[in-house]
Structure formats: structure tokens, C-alpha cells
Design a protein around this motif. Structure first.
Motif, PDB file in Angstrom:
ATOM      1  N   ASP A   3      -4.673  -2.536   0.321  1.00 15.67           N
ATOM      2  CA  ASP A   3      -4.792  -1.984  -1.028  1.00 15.67           C
ATOM      3  C   ASP A   3      -4.264  -2.956  -2.070  1.00 15.67           C
ATOM      4  O   ASP A   3      -4.360  -2.705  -3.262  1.00 15.67           O
ATOM      5  CB  ASP A   3      -4.000  -0.677  -1.134  1.00 15.67           C
ATOM      6  CG  ASP A   3      -4.613   0.428  -0.287  1.00 15.67           C
ATOM      7  OD1 ASP A   3      -5.840   0.404  -0.078  1.00 15.67           O
ATOM      8  OD2 ASP A   3      -3.860   1.304   0.158  1.00 15.67           O
ATOM      9  N   TYR A   4      -3.688  -4.056  -1.618  1.00 15.64           N
ATOM     10  CA  TYR A   4      -3.108  -5.041  -2.523  1.00 15.64           C
ATOM     11  C   TYR A   4      -4.177  -6.037  -2.968  1.00 15.64           C
ATOM     12  O   TYR A   4      -4.899  -6.583  -2.148  1.00 15.64           O
ATOM     13  CB  TYR A   4      -1.965  -5.793  -1.842  1.00 15.64           C
ATOM     14  CG  TYR A   4      -0.833  -4.884  -1.422  1.00 15.64           C
ATOM     15  CD1 TYR A   4       0.136  -4.497  -2.340  1.00 15.64           C
ATOM     16  CD2 TYR A   4      -0.738  -4.405  -0.125  1.00 15.64           C
ATOM     17  CE1 TYR A   4       1.182  -3.658  -1.964  1.00 15.64           C
ATOM     18  CE2 TYR A   4       0.303  -3.573   0.260  1.00 15.64           C
ATOM     19  CZ  TYR A   4       1.248  -3.203  -0.668  1.00 15.64           C
ATOM     20  OH  TYR A   4       2.271  -2.377  -0.300  1.00 15.64           O
ATOM     21  N   GLU A   5      -4.244  -6.253  -4.274  1.00 20.29           N
ATOM     22  CA  GLU A   5      -5.140  -7.275  -4.828  1.00 20.29           C
ATOM     23  C   GLU A   5      -4.298  -8.511  -5.090  1.00 20.29           C
ATOM     24  O   GLU A   5      -3.202  -8.422  -5.644  1.00 20.29           O
ATOM     25  CB  GLU A   5      -5.744  -6.778  -6.153  1.00 20.29           C
ATOM     26  CG  GLU A   5      -6.526  -7.844  -6.890  1.00 20.29           C
ATOM     27  CD  GLU A   5      -6.720  -7.540  -8.370  1.00 20.29           C
ATOM     28  OE1 GLU A   5      -7.281  -8.399  -9.061  1.00 20.29           O
ATOM     29  OE2 GLU A   5      -6.291  -6.464  -8.841  1.00 20.29           O
ATOM     30  N   VAL A  65      -0.909  -7.300  -6.498  1.00 21.18           N
ATOM     31  CA  VAL A  65      -0.873  -6.167  -7.409  1.00 21.18           C
ATOM     32  C   VAL A  65      -1.293  -4.909  -6.650  1.00 21.18           C
ATOM     33  O   VAL A  65      -2.239  -4.938  -5.859  1.00 21.18           O
ATOM     34  CB  VAL A  65      -1.837  -6.413  -8.606  1.00 21.18           C
ATOM     35  CG1 VAL A  65      -1.830  -5.246  -9.559  1.00 21.18           C
ATOM     36  CG2 VAL A  65      -1.462  -7.698  -9.330  1.00 21.18           C
ATOM     37  N   LEU A  66      -0.568  -3.817  -6.904  1.00 18.97           N
ATOM     38  CA  LEU A  66      -0.923  -2.510  -6.355  1.00 18.97           C
ATOM     39  C   LEU A  66      -0.877  -1.521  -7.507  1.00 18.97           C
ATOM     40  O   LEU A  66       0.147  -1.393  -8.178  1.00 18.97           O
ATOM     41  CB  LEU A  66       0.062  -2.088  -5.252  1.00 18.97           C
ATOM     42  CG  LEU A  66      -0.196  -0.712  -4.639  1.00 18.97           C
ATOM     43  CD1 LEU A  66      -1.512  -0.706  -3.866  1.00 18.97           C
ATOM     44  CD2 LEU A  66       0.949  -0.319  -3.726  1.00 18.97           C
ATOM     45  N   ASP A  67      -1.981  -0.846  -7.756  1.00 20.66           N
ATOM     46  CA  ASP A  67      -2.071   0.145  -8.847  1.00 20.66           C
ATOM     47  C   ASP A  67      -1.600  -0.436 -10.183  1.00 20.66           C
ATOM     48  O   ASP A  67      -0.862   0.197 -10.933  1.00 20.66           O
ATOM     49  CB  ASP A  67      -1.262   1.404  -8.509  1.00 20.66           C
ATOM     50  CG  ASP A  67      -1.783   2.108  -7.260  1.00 20.66           C
ATOM     51  OD1 ASP A  67      -3.009   2.046  -7.013  1.00 20.66           O
ATOM     52  OD2 ASP A  67      -0.961   2.696  -6.538  1.00 20.66           O
ATOM     53  N   GLY A  68      -1.985  -1.680 -10.450  1.00 17.22           N
ATOM     54  CA  GLY A  68      -1.665  -2.320 -11.726  1.00 17.22           C
ATOM     55  C   GLY A  68      -0.267  -2.899 -11.822  1.00 17.22           C
ATOM     56  O   GLY A  68       0.099  -3.476 -12.844  1.00 17.22           O
ATOM     57  N   GLU A  69       0.545  -2.768 -10.763  1.00 21.40           N
ATOM     58  CA  GLU A  69       1.919  -3.269 -10.781  1.00 21.40           C
ATOM     59  C   GLU A  69       2.039  -4.509  -9.895  1.00 21.40           C
ATOM     60  O   GLU A  69       1.575  -4.516  -8.749  1.00 21.40           O
ATOM     61  CB  GLU A  69       2.875  -2.189 -10.260  1.00 21.40           C
ATOM     62  CG  GLU A  69       4.311  -2.651 -10.188  1.00 21.40           C
ATOM     63  CD  GLU A  69       5.219  -1.706  -9.406  1.00 21.40           C
ATOM     64  OE1 GLU A  69       6.402  -2.017  -9.299  1.00 21.40           O
ATOM     65  OE2 GLU A  69       4.737  -0.676  -8.890  1.00 21.40           O
ATOM     66  N   HIS A 100       8.064  -2.973  -0.602  1.00 19.97           N
ATOM     67  CA  HIS A 100       6.733  -3.334  -0.097  1.00 19.97           C
ATOM     68  C   HIS A 100       6.816  -4.285   1.097  1.00 19.97           C
ATOM     69  O   HIS A 100       5.783  -4.795   1.549  1.00 19.97           O
ATOM     70  CB  HIS A 100       5.888  -3.938  -1.227  1.00 19.97           C
ATOM     71  CG  HIS A 100       5.534  -2.943  -2.278  1.00 19.97           C
ATOM     72  ND1 HIS A 100       4.445  -2.115  -2.193  1.00 19.97           N
ATOM     73  CD2 HIS A 100       6.169  -2.610  -3.424  1.00 19.97           C
ATOM     74  CE1 HIS A 100       4.408  -1.324  -3.249  1.00 19.97           C
ATOM     75  NE2 HIS A 100       5.446  -1.603  -4.012  1.00 19.97           N
TER      76      HIS A 100
END
Length: 171
Positions: A3-5, A65-69, A100
Motif C-alpha cells: 500500500d506504500y507508494e 507515502v501511505l494515505d498521503g503521509e 511502520h
């Protein structure tokens, strides 16, 4: 599938990178550095450094980044060690927020750094790791890095001296 970008850092990420750097360093160096040195690892002391790194791409910086963070980052470039060939890259820094850890963020960041170093023509990559940082040592060894036993050096973090060793692997 993660899920991490992972993407190149922008100047807007500098504050978040500094926060990740400070939080992860405090957790990683707990038991290695005294409490007052851990408290001195503050985001304010790092933001300008990361802003400059991003602006001048030295080192190249990628963020996870995960969910914009921003939850992690890696800085990489050619090796800073004297007498290394121009085909030697280096992981200058790799940090992930402690909450994380063990979720694949470090691997995603390492993969991005390896791809970037490969694009730069690097065939070998190194990283300096404190000998007493068991978590970082284990991560890099699982990623295929091997210790270069004759490279141990002493580095100062604040008023404390720590022993580091260089690890190396093919890109």
C-alpha cells in the motif's frame, strides 16, 4: 502488493522527512545513545539539510507515502568514500517511522534506491551501519549486503562515539 507508494521527494516533503528522520533515529539509537542525545535528534535540526538535499539532488531522495503521509525515506547517490570507483553507489540514509517497521517500507525504499543507482550506472552499493544497531544490520544483511570487516570506523553522534561498519553488495 504494498500500500506504500514510493516517489521522488519534493521540497514540500522536507519537513516530513526531517520528522521521520528524527523519530526513527530516536527509536533506532535507543540504548546506544544517552537520553539527552536522543532528545537532541530533533526535526528542526534536519529540515534544512533535507530541503537542500532535495533541491540539489545530493543525495537523491525518495519517500514512501501511505494515505498521503510520508512514512519513510531513502537518500542515495555515488559513494562518499575516498578511493571508490565512480560505479560505487551508497545508501546515505534510510529511515522509516517506527510504527511502520516490519511492514515492507524499507524494502520498497531499498528497491527504489537500487533502481536509481542502477540508472546512474552503479554496479556496487555500500551503506554504513552502526555495529550496535541490530535492526539496521539485520535489514541490510537480509537485503544481501555483506560486512566489509576492515572498514570499521568511529563516528561522533553528538558527544557520543559509535562504531560503524560498511556493508556492500552488487546492485
Amino acid at each position: 502488493m504494498s500500500d506504500y507508494e514510493v516517489r521522488p521527494a519534493t521540497l514540500r516533503d522536507a519537513k516530513a522527512i526531517a520528522e521521520v528522520h528524527a523519530a526513527a533515529a530516536r527509536a533506532a539509537y535507543e540504548g546506544i545513545l544517552p537520553e539527552d542525545e536522543l532528545r537532541a535528534l530533533a526535526p528542526a535540526t534536519r529540515e534544512a539539510k533535507w530541503r537542500e538535499a532535495i533541491e540539489f539532488s545530493e543525495p537523491q531522495v525518495q519517500v514512501a507515502v501511505l494515505d498521503g503521509e510520508v512514512v519513510g525515506f531513502v537518500g542515495f547517490d555515488r559513494s562518499r568514500d575516498a578511493k571508490t570507483p565512480s560505479t560505487t553507489g551508497e545508501i546515505w540514509a534510510i529511515y522509516v517511522l517506527p510504527e511502520h517497521w516490519d511492514k515492507g517500507v524499507g524494502v520498497a525504499l531499498w528497491d527504489a534506491a537500487r533502481d536509481g543507482l542502477e540508472e546512474e550506472g552503479c554496479t556496487v552499493v555500500t551503506v554504513w551501519v552502526p555495529l550496535r544497531n541490530d535492526r539496521a544490520m539485520r535489514f541490510h544483511e537480509l537485503a544481501g549486503f555483506k560486512r566489509e570487516m576492515k572498514t570499521a570506523k568511529t563516528t561522533a553522534i553528538g558527544s557520543v562515539k559509535i562504531e560503524e561498519i560498511r556493508l556492500k553488495r552488487n546492485v
